[in-house]
Design a protein around this motif. Structure first.
Motif, PDB file in Angstrom:
ATOM      1  N   UNK A  46      -7.063  11.459  -7.663  1.00  0.00           N
ATOM      2  CA  UNK A  46      -6.316  10.385  -7.011  1.00  0.00           C
ATOM      3  C   UNK A  46      -7.159   9.115  -6.908  1.00  0.00           C
ATOM      4  N   UNK A  47      -8.398   9.253  -6.430  1.00  0.00           N
ATOM      5  CA  UNK A  47      -9.236   8.075  -6.240  1.00  0.00           C
ATOM      6  C   UNK A  47      -9.546   7.365  -7.551  1.00  0.00           C
ATOM      7  N   UNK A 103      -0.121  10.280  -3.974  1.00  0.00           N
ATOM      8  CA  UNK A 103      -1.181  10.633  -3.023  1.00  0.00           C
ATOM      9  C   UNK A 103      -0.867  11.977  -2.387  1.00  0.00           C
ATOM     10  N   UNK A 104      -1.852  12.839  -2.319  1.00  0.00           N
ATOM     11  CA  UNK A 104      -1.690  14.159  -1.725  1.00  0.00           C
ATOM     12  C   UNK A 104      -1.147  15.202  -2.677  1.00  0.00           C
ATOM     13  N   UNK A 105      -0.810  14.799  -3.892  1.00  0.00           N
ATOM     14  CA  UNK A 105      -0.232  15.730  -4.862  1.00  0.00           C
ATOM     15  C   UNK A 105      -1.250  16.217  -5.890  1.00  0.00           C
ATOM     16  N   UNK A 106      -2.440  15.635  -5.882  1.00  0.00           N
ATOM     17  CA  UNK A 106      -3.478  16.049  -6.830  1.00  0.00           C
ATOM     18  C   UNK A 106      -4.820  16.031  -6.122  1.00  0.00           C
ATOM     19  N   UNK A 107      -5.866  16.357  -6.807  1.00  0.00           N
ATOM     20  CA  UNK A 107      -7.183  16.410  -6.164  1.00  0.00           C
ATOM     21  C   UNK A 107      -7.584  15.013  -5.686  1.00  0.00           C
ATOM     22  N   UNK A 108      -8.430  14.996  -4.675  1.00  0.00           N
ATOM     23  CA  UNK A 108      -8.899  13.716  -4.145  1.00  0.00           C
ATOM     24  C   UNK A 108      -9.613  12.917  -5.226  1.00  0.00           C
ATOM     25  N   UNK A 109     -10.430  13.577  -6.017  1.00  0.00           N
ATOM     26  CA  UNK A 109     -11.171  12.885  -7.077  1.00  0.00           C
ATOM     27  C   UNK A 109     -10.223  12.251  -8.095  1.00  0.00           C
ATOM     28  N   UNK A 126       0.816  -1.211   0.000  1.00  0.00           N
ATOM     29  CA  UNK A 126       0.000   0.000   0.000  1.00  0.00           C
ATOM     30  C   UNK A 126       0.850   1.262   0.000  1.00  0.00           C
ATOM     31  N   UNK A 127       1.849   1.333   0.877  1.00  0.00           N
ATOM     32  CA  UNK A 127       2.674   2.546   0.965  1.00  0.00           C
ATOM     33  C   UNK A 127       3.330   2.848  -0.377  1.00  0.00           C
ATOM     34  N   UNK A 128       3.883   1.814  -1.026  1.00  0.00           N
ATOM     35  CA  UNK A 128       4.526   2.021  -2.325  1.00  0.00           C
ATOM     36  C   UNK A 128       3.520   2.482  -3.377  1.00  0.00           C
ATOM     37  N   UNK A 129       2.313   1.918  -3.328  1.00  0.00           N
ATOM     38  CA  UNK A 129       1.276   2.308  -4.286  1.00  0.00           C
ATOM     39  C   UNK A 129       0.872   3.773  -4.086  1.00  0.00           C
ATOM     40  N   UNK A 130       0.725   4.194  -2.845  1.00  0.00           N
ATOM     41  CA  UNK A 130       0.352   5.585  -2.578  1.00  0.00           C
ATOM     42  C   UNK A 130       1.426   6.551  -3.069  1.00  0.00           C
ATOM     43  N   UNK A 131       2.680   6.192  -2.882  1.00  0.00           N
ATOM     44  CA  UNK A 131       3.778   7.037  -3.371  1.00  0.00           C
ATOM     45  C   UNK A 131       3.770   7.062  -4.900  1.00  0.00           C
ATOM     46  N   UNK A 132       3.628   5.901  -5.497  1.00  0.00           N
ATOM     47  CA  UNK A 132       3.605   5.799  -6.958  1.00  0.00           C
ATOM     48  C   UNK A 132       2.489   6.643  -7.564  1.00  0.00           C
ATOM     49  N   UNK A 133       1.328   6.638  -6.920  1.00  0.00           N
ATOM     50  CA  UNK A 133       0.175   7.376  -7.443  1.00  0.00           C
ATOM     51  C   UNK A 133       0.149   8.826  -6.974  1.00  0.00           C
TER      52      UNK A 133
END
Length: 100
Positions: free
Chosen positions: A80-81, A72-78, A63-70
């Motif tokens: 990102x999701x 997380x927190x660098x674009x809008x919530x919509x 999960x942590x690696x996936x969040x970094x890869x995607x």
């Protein structure tokens, strides 16, 4: 003198989920790597008991690696999701596929 008095714990900690300050004894230690037993050179984050009960307690391998890869927190919530759900479905299948 109690045996535990040598620990340098603060009286209050901040819940990483809701941001409330809570008494340390009323919080749960959180280790983003899922290894709270290996305590060497670690600074734990904390979650209040209420938020801890609301957390998903399923394994979070990768999960942590996936969040970094995607990013997380660098674009809008919509945005990102949408990317998160698409990536998870591509890599691991959909929730419905897992129930079959």
């Amino acid at each position: 003198m109690p045996l535990w008095s040598s620990r340098n714990r603060t009286e209050t900690v901040t819940c990483l989920a809701c941001g409330d300050d809570v008494v340390r004894d009323e919080a749960r230690e959180y280790d983003k790597h899922g290894d709270r037993w290996d305590r060497d050179d670690k600074a734990f984050e904390h979650v209040c008991k209420s938020c801890h009960g609301d957390l998903c307690h399923q394994p979070r391998d990768e999960l942590e690696e996936l969040l970094v890869e995607l990013e997380a927190g660098e674009r809008s919530q919509e945005a990102f999701l949408l990317q998160y759900f698409s990536t998870v479905a591509d890599r691991y299948g959909t929730l419905e596929e897992g129930r079959e």
